[in-house]
Design a protein around this motif. Structure first.
Motif, PDB file in Angstrom:
ATOM      1  N   PRO A 123      19.257  29.112 -72.951  1.00 19.93           N
ATOM      2  CA  PRO A 123      17.951  28.562 -73.356  1.00 19.93           C
ATOM      3  C   PRO A 123      17.622  27.216 -72.703  1.00 19.93           C
ATOM      4  O   PRO A 123      16.462  26.852 -72.586  1.00 19.93           O
ATOM      5  CB  PRO A 123      18.069  28.393 -74.873  1.00 19.93           C
ATOM      6  CG  PRO A 123      19.222  29.237 -75.280  1.00 19.93           C
ATOM      7  CD  PRO A 123      20.139  29.300 -74.106  1.00 19.93           C
ATOM      8  N   PHE A 124      18.657  26.489 -72.260  1.00 17.92           N
ATOM      9  CA  PHE A 124      18.399  25.170 -71.657  1.00 17.92           C
ATOM     10  C   PHE A 124      18.089  25.270 -70.163  1.00 17.92           C
ATOM     11  O   PHE A 124      17.569  24.321 -69.571  1.00 17.92           O
ATOM     12  CB  PHE A 124      19.611  24.242 -71.815  1.00 17.92           C
ATOM     13  CG  PHE A 124      20.064  24.050 -73.234  1.00 17.92           C
ATOM     14  CD1 PHE A 124      19.161  23.649 -74.223  1.00 17.92           C
ATOM     15  CD2 PHE A 124      21.390  24.251 -73.599  1.00 17.92           C
ATOM     16  CE1 PHE A 124      19.573  23.466 -75.538  1.00 17.92           C
ATOM     17  CE2 PHE A 124      21.808  24.075 -74.908  1.00 17.92           C
ATOM     18  CZ  PHE A 124      20.897  23.686 -75.883  1.00 17.92           C
ATOM     19  N   LEU A 125      18.454  26.403 -69.553  1.00 14.85           N
ATOM     20  CA  LEU A 125      18.416  26.464 -68.083  1.00 14.85           C
ATOM     21  C   LEU A 125      17.021  26.204 -67.511  1.00 14.85           C
ATOM     22  O   LEU A 125      16.891  25.615 -66.454  1.00 14.85           O
ATOM     23  CB  LEU A 125      18.944  27.811 -67.576  1.00 14.85           C
ATOM     24  CG  LEU A 125      20.449  28.050 -67.775  1.00 14.85           C
ATOM     25  CD1 LEU A 125      20.844  29.402 -67.211  1.00 14.85           C
ATOM     26  CD2 LEU A 125      21.286  26.946 -67.135  1.00 14.85           C
ATOM     27  N   GLY A 126      16.005  26.622 -68.225  1.00 17.19           N
ATOM     28  CA  GLY A 126      14.654  26.419 -67.704  1.00 17.19           C
ATOM     29  C   GLY A 126      14.087  25.045 -68.013  1.00 17.19           C
ATOM     30  O   GLY A 126      12.964  24.735 -67.621  1.00 17.19           O
ATOM     31  N   HIS A 127      14.841  24.236 -68.754  1.00 22.09           N
ATOM     32  CA  HIS A 127      14.323  22.917 -69.140  1.00 22.09           C
ATOM     33  C   HIS A 127      14.333  21.990 -67.928  1.00 22.09           C
ATOM     34  O   HIS A 127      15.338  21.869 -67.228  1.00 22.09           O
ATOM     35  CB  HIS A 127      15.199  22.339 -70.259  1.00 22.09           C
ATOM     36  CG  HIS A 127      14.540  21.230 -71.005  1.00 22.09           C
ATOM     37  ND1 HIS A 127      14.201  20.034 -70.424  1.00 22.09           N
ATOM     38  CD2 HIS A 127      14.130  21.143 -72.289  1.00 22.09           C
ATOM     39  CE1 HIS A 127      13.641  19.256 -71.325  1.00 22.09           C
ATOM     40  NE2 HIS A 127      13.568  19.902 -72.467  1.00 22.09           N
ATOM     41  N   VAL A 128      13.207  21.324 -67.719  1.00 25.66           N
ATOM     42  CA  VAL A 128      13.057  20.502 -66.527  1.00 25.66           C
ATOM     43  C   VAL A 128      14.061  19.338 -66.492  1.00 25.66           C
ATOM     44  O   VAL A 128      14.411  18.836 -65.419  1.00 25.66           O
ATOM     45  CB  VAL A 128      11.574  20.030 -66.415  1.00 25.66           C
ATOM     46  CG1 VAL A 128      11.228  19.043 -67.527  1.00 25.66           C
ATOM     47  CG2 VAL A 128      11.279  19.463 -65.061  1.00 25.66           C
ATOM     48  N   ASN A 129      14.560  18.945 -67.656  1.00 28.57           N
ATOM     49  CA  ASN A 129      15.497  17.810 -67.705  1.00 28.57           C
ATOM     50  C   ASN A 129      16.955  18.249 -67.829  1.00 28.57           C
ATOM     51  O   ASN A 129      17.811  17.448 -68.209  1.00 28.57           O
ATOM     52  CB  ASN A 129      15.162  16.890 -68.882  1.00 28.57           C
ATOM     53  CG  ASN A 129      13.781  16.304 -68.749  1.00 28.57           C
ATOM     54  OD1 ASN A 129      13.249  16.216 -67.640  1.00 28.57           O
ATOM     55  ND2 ASN A 129      13.175  15.933 -69.858  1.00 28.57           N
ATOM     56  N   TYR A 130      17.228  19.528 -67.563  1.00 33.18           N
ATOM     57  CA  TYR A 130      18.590  20.051 -67.765  1.00 33.18           C
ATOM     58  C   TYR A 130      19.159  20.635 -66.482  1.00 33.18           C
ATOM     59  O   TYR A 130      18.472  21.332 -65.745  1.00 33.18           O
ATOM     60  CB  TYR A 130      18.564  21.142 -68.840  1.00 33.18           C
ATOM     61  CG  TYR A 130      19.931  21.686 -69.187  1.00 33.18           C
ATOM     62  CD1 TYR A 130      20.777  20.998 -70.048  1.00 33.18           C
ATOM     63  CD2 TYR A 130      20.372  22.899 -68.664  1.00 33.18           C
ATOM     64  CE1 TYR A 130      22.036  21.499 -70.362  1.00 33.18           C
ATOM     65  CE2 TYR A 130      21.627  23.409 -68.978  1.00 33.18           C
ATOM     66  CZ  TYR A 130      22.450  22.700 -69.830  1.00 33.18           C
ATOM     67  OH  TYR A 130      23.700  23.188 -70.148  1.00 33.18           O
ATOM     68  N   GLU A 131      20.423  20.346 -66.240  1.00 29.40           N
ATOM     69  CA  GLU A 131      21.130  20.950 -65.096  1.00 29.40           C
ATOM     70  C   GLU A 131      22.468  21.471 -65.601  1.00 29.40           C
ATOM     71  O   GLU A 131      23.104  20.808 -66.430  1.00 29.40           O
ATOM     72  CB  GLU A 131      21.462  19.906 -64.031  1.00 29.40           C
ATOM     73  CG  GLU A 131      20.294  19.245 -63.355  1.00 29.40           C
ATOM     74  CD  GLU A 131      20.798  18.001 -62.615  1.00 29.40           C
ATOM     75  OE1 GLU A 131      21.252  18.151 -61.477  1.00 29.40           O
ATOM     76  OE2 GLU A 131      20.763  16.914 -63.208  1.00 29.40           O
ATOM     77  N   PHE A 132      22.892  22.589 -65.055  1.00 35.47           N
ATOM     78  CA  PHE A 132      24.200  23.127 -65.436  1.00 35.47           C
ATOM     79  C   PHE A 132      25.084  23.291 -64.207  1.00 35.47           C
ATOM     80  O   PHE A 132      24.630  23.788 -63.169  1.00 35.47           O
ATOM     81  CB  PHE A 132      24.056  24.484 -66.139  1.00 35.47           C
ATOM     82  CG  PHE A 132      25.384  25.016 -66.576  1.00 35.47           C
ATOM     83  CD1 PHE A 132      25.972  24.558 -67.744  1.00 35.47           C
ATOM     84  CD2 PHE A 132      26.084  25.927 -65.791  1.00 35.47           C
ATOM     85  CE1 PHE A 132      27.230  24.996 -68.134  1.00 35.47           C
ATOM     86  CE2 PHE A 132      27.341  26.371 -66.176  1.00 35.47           C
ATOM     87  CZ  PHE A 132      27.916  25.910 -67.343  1.00 35.47           C
ATOM     88  N   ILE A 133      26.319  22.887 -64.332  1.00 33.11           N
ATOM     89  CA  ILE A 133      27.291  23.059 -63.246  1.00 33.11           C
ATOM     90  C   ILE A 133      28.504  23.773 -63.828  1.00 33.11           C
ATOM     91  O   ILE A 133      29.171  23.231 -64.725  1.00 33.11           O
ATOM     92  CB  ILE A 133      27.739  21.693 -62.675  1.00 33.11           C
ATOM     93  CG1 ILE A 133      26.545  20.928 -62.107  1.00 33.11           C
ATOM     94  CG2 ILE A 133      28.832  21.872 -61.624  1.00 33.11           C
ATOM     95  CD1 ILE A 133      26.858  19.480 -61.768  1.00 33.11           C
ATOM     96  N   LYS A 134      28.769  24.965 -63.326  1.00 37.29           N
ATOM     97  CA  LYS A 134      29.982  25.651 -63.788  1.00 37.29           C
ATOM     98  C   LYS A 134      31.159  25.148 -62.964  1.00 37.29           C
ATOM     99  O   LYS A 134      31.237  25.426 -61.751  1.00 37.29           O
ATOM    100  CB  LYS A 134      29.855  27.172 -63.664  1.00 37.29           C
ATOM    101  CG  LYS A 134      31.075  27.858 -64.240  1.00 37.29           C
ATOM    102  CD  LYS A 134      31.021  29.346 -64.232  1.00 37.29           C
ATOM    103  CE  LYS A 134      32.364  29.855 -64.778  1.00 37.29           C
ATOM    104  NZ  LYS A 134      32.599  31.236 -64.493  1.00 37.29           N
ATOM    105  N   ALA A 135      32.009  24.369 -63.573  1.00 32.04           N
ATOM    106  CA  ALA A 135      33.141  23.803 -62.836  1.00 32.04           C
ATOM    107  C   ALA A 135      34.216  23.362 -63.813  1.00 32.04           C
ATOM    108  O   ALA A 135      33.985  23.223 -65.017  1.00 32.04           O
ATOM    109  CB  ALA A 135      32.680  22.606 -61.996  1.00 32.04           C
TER     110      ALA A 135
END
Ligand SMILES: NC(=O)c1ccc[n+]([C@@H]2O[C@H](COP(=O)([O-])OP(=O)(O)OC[C@H]3O[C@@H](n4cnc5c(N)ncnc54)[C@H](O)[C@@H]3O)[C@@H](O)[C@H]2O)c1
Length: 378
Positions: free
Chosen positions: A89-101
Motif C-alpha cells: 500500500p505504501f509503494l505508490g506513495h510519492v514520499n515512500y521508497e522501498f529497497i529490498k536489501a
C-alpha cells in the motif's frame, strides 16, 4: 489572503499541540535548525527517515504514521517473512521508497543512506525463539551485520539515529522492583545479548560520532499491524481463546510491560522531533506503567470476552524473564504516555478476528510468526 504555515510551525504547534508551550517552542527552534543545517545542504524539503526493518510488525504502522505526518520514508528490509504485502500500500506513495536489501550488506546500506536525514533501526531477527533456532543467522544479522551498519553511520551528517532495543534486556528482576533505565541489564538470550551489545555500541558514540543517538527499550508489542505477529503474548492469547484452542500458559505469574504498535510509532516520532539536547545518547524505556501485566492478567482480560474458552497454567517453563518496568523517564522528559491499554488492544483484535481477519493463520504460519527462515548471508 491566506497565510501558509511553515513545516516547522506545523510540527511544533499542530502535530504536537498537546505538548506544553515551552516544549513546542523548543521543537520549533529545533525544526528551524534542522531546516538550515540538515535539509538545506541536501536540497530536501522534508526529513527523509530510513526505516531499517520497516516492513515488520512495528515498522508498518510506523511508516503509515510518519507518512501521514509529512515525512519522507525510505524502507530497507529483506522481507524475511514473505511480508512484501505489508508495504504494497505504501509503494505508490510519492514520499515512500522501498529497497529490498540485507542490513548486513554494506554496499546496499551505503546506497540506502544517501540523502537520508535520520535513521531508525528496527531490523534483525526478533525474539528469543528464532535466534535460538537460527544461531548462525543471528550472528550474521543481529551481531555482525547490525554492528557493521552502526559503524557506518558516522561521518554522514545524519541528524538522529534511533536504535530500537528491548526491555527483555532486564531479564529477571524481583517482583517488587520496577526497572528504570539505570537498572542492571541481565540478558538471558542470544537475542537480548545482541540488543545489549548494539545499545553499548550506540551509546559508545557519545562525543565521538556526528549524529544524535538514542536507545529505545521497547515493551512487548501488541495491536493490529499489516504484518500481524501471533507469536507475541497479547495477540497469541487472544487468537487462541477466540479460536477455541486450548491455551497453555507457562509461568503465568511472570511480569512484562506491553505497548501498542501505534504508541510505539508516536514514541519514535517524539524522539525524532524533540530537541537533540533532550534525547542525545539517552536510553528510554518505551511504554507506560499501567501496561505492566502478568501473563495471568492477560489471560483473565481475554477470557472475560470468551467465558467458554479453555486454558491451563503450566509450571516450569524455560523462559525465566520476569520484569516490571518504570516508564517515568519517557513520561517526564518526552511527555509520552501510551494511548492504548492492553484491554483496548484485545478488543481491537477481537473485532478484527470476528470479521474473519487472519483466518489464514494456519496456512501462513511463517508470515504470522517469527519462526522459519530462508536466509543467505551476503
Ligand atoms: N515486537 C515486540 O514485541 C518488540 C519488543 C521489543 C523490541 N522490539 C524491537 O522492535 C523492532 C521491530 O520488531 P518487530 O516486532 O517489528 O519485528 P519483525 O520481525 O516483525 O520485523 C523485523 C523486520 O526486519 C526485517 N529484517 C530482518 N533481518 C533483516 C536483514 N538482515 N536485513 C534487512 N531487514 C531485515 C524483517 O524482514 C522484518 O520485516 C526489533 O528491533 C525488535 O527487537 C520488538
Amino acid at each position: 489572503m491566506t497565510t501558509a504555515i511553515s513545516h516547522a510551525q506545523y510540527i511544533a504547534h499542530v502535530a504536537n499541540a498537546s505538548l506544553p508551550d515551552a516544549v513546542r517552542e523548543q521543537i520549533f527552534v529545533e525544526e528551524n535548525r534542522i531546516a538550515a543545517e540538515v535539509l538545506k545542504p541536501r536540497g530536501l524539503a522534508r526529513r527523509r527517515v530510513l526505516l531499517v526493518g520497516g516492513a515488520g510488525y512495528i515498522g508498518t504502522p510506523l511508516t503509515a504514521f510518519l507518512l501521514a505526518r509529512g515525512y519522507d520514508v525510505r524502507c530497507l528490509d529483506l522481507l524475511l517473512y514473505h511480508n512484501s504485502d505489508c508495504v504494497t500500500p505504501f509503494l505508490g506513495h510519492v514520499n515512500y521508497e522501498f529497497i529490498k536489501a540485507d542490513v548486513a550488506d554494506a554496499q546496499a546500506t551505503n546506497a540506502a543512506l544517501e540523502g537520508v536525514t535520520d535513521v531508525i533501526v528496527l531490523a534483525g531477527l526478533v525474539g528469543d525463539p528464532i535466534t535460538k533456532k537460527y544461531p548462525a543467522e543471528h550472528q550474521s544479522i543481529n551481531e555482525e551485520g547490525l554492528a557493521r551498519f552502526v559503524d557506518g553511520l558516522d561521518g554522514r551528517g545524519l541528524n538522529k539515529v534511533i536504535m530500537v532495543s528491548t526491555c527483555s534486556n532486564y531479564g529477571e528482576i524481583p517482583d517488587d522492583t520496577l526497572a528504570d533505565e539505570n537498572y542492571a541489564l541481565k540478558p538471558l538470550s542470544l537475542y537480548a545479548n545482541a540488543k545489549v551489545a548494539r545499545e553499548k555500541q550506540i551509546l559508545g558514540g557519545a562525543n565521538k560520532v556526528d549524529y544524535c543517538g538514542t536507545v529505545m527499550r521497547f515493551a512487548t508489542a501488541f495491536g493490529l499491524s499489516s504484518r500481524m505477529r501471533f507469536d507475541l503474548t497479547v495477540s497469541e492469547f487472544t487468537r487462541d481463546l477466540f479460536s477455541g484452542t486450548l491455551l497453555q500458559v507457562y509461568d503465568a505469574d511472570t511480569w512484562r510491560p506491553y505497548c501498542h504498535v501505534r504508541d510505539f510509532a508516536r514514541a519514535l516520532t517524539r524522539v525524532l522531533e524533540m530537541p537533540g539536547s533532550v534525547v542525545r545518547f539517552e536510553v528510554f524505556n518505551a511504554g507506560g506503567d499501567a501496561n505492566n501485566y502478568t501473563k495471568k492478567m492477560i489471560v483473565d482480560a481475554v477470557h472475560r470476552h470468551f467465558p467458554q474458552s479453555r486454558y491451563e497454567f503450566v509450571a516450569g517453563g524455560f523462559d525465566r524473564r520476569n520484569y516490571k518496568v518504570d516508564f517515568s523517564k519517557i513520561r517526564s522528559r518526552l511527555h509520552f504516555e501510551p494511548e492504548y491499554t492492553v484491554e483496548q488492544g484485545i478488543i481491537e483484535l477481537i473485532a478484527a478476528l470476528r470479521q474473519g481477519f487472519f483466518s489464514d493463520y494456519a496456512e501462513r504460519l511463517p508470515f504470522y510468526r517469527n519462526q522459519d527462515l530462508n536466509y543467505k548471508p551476503v
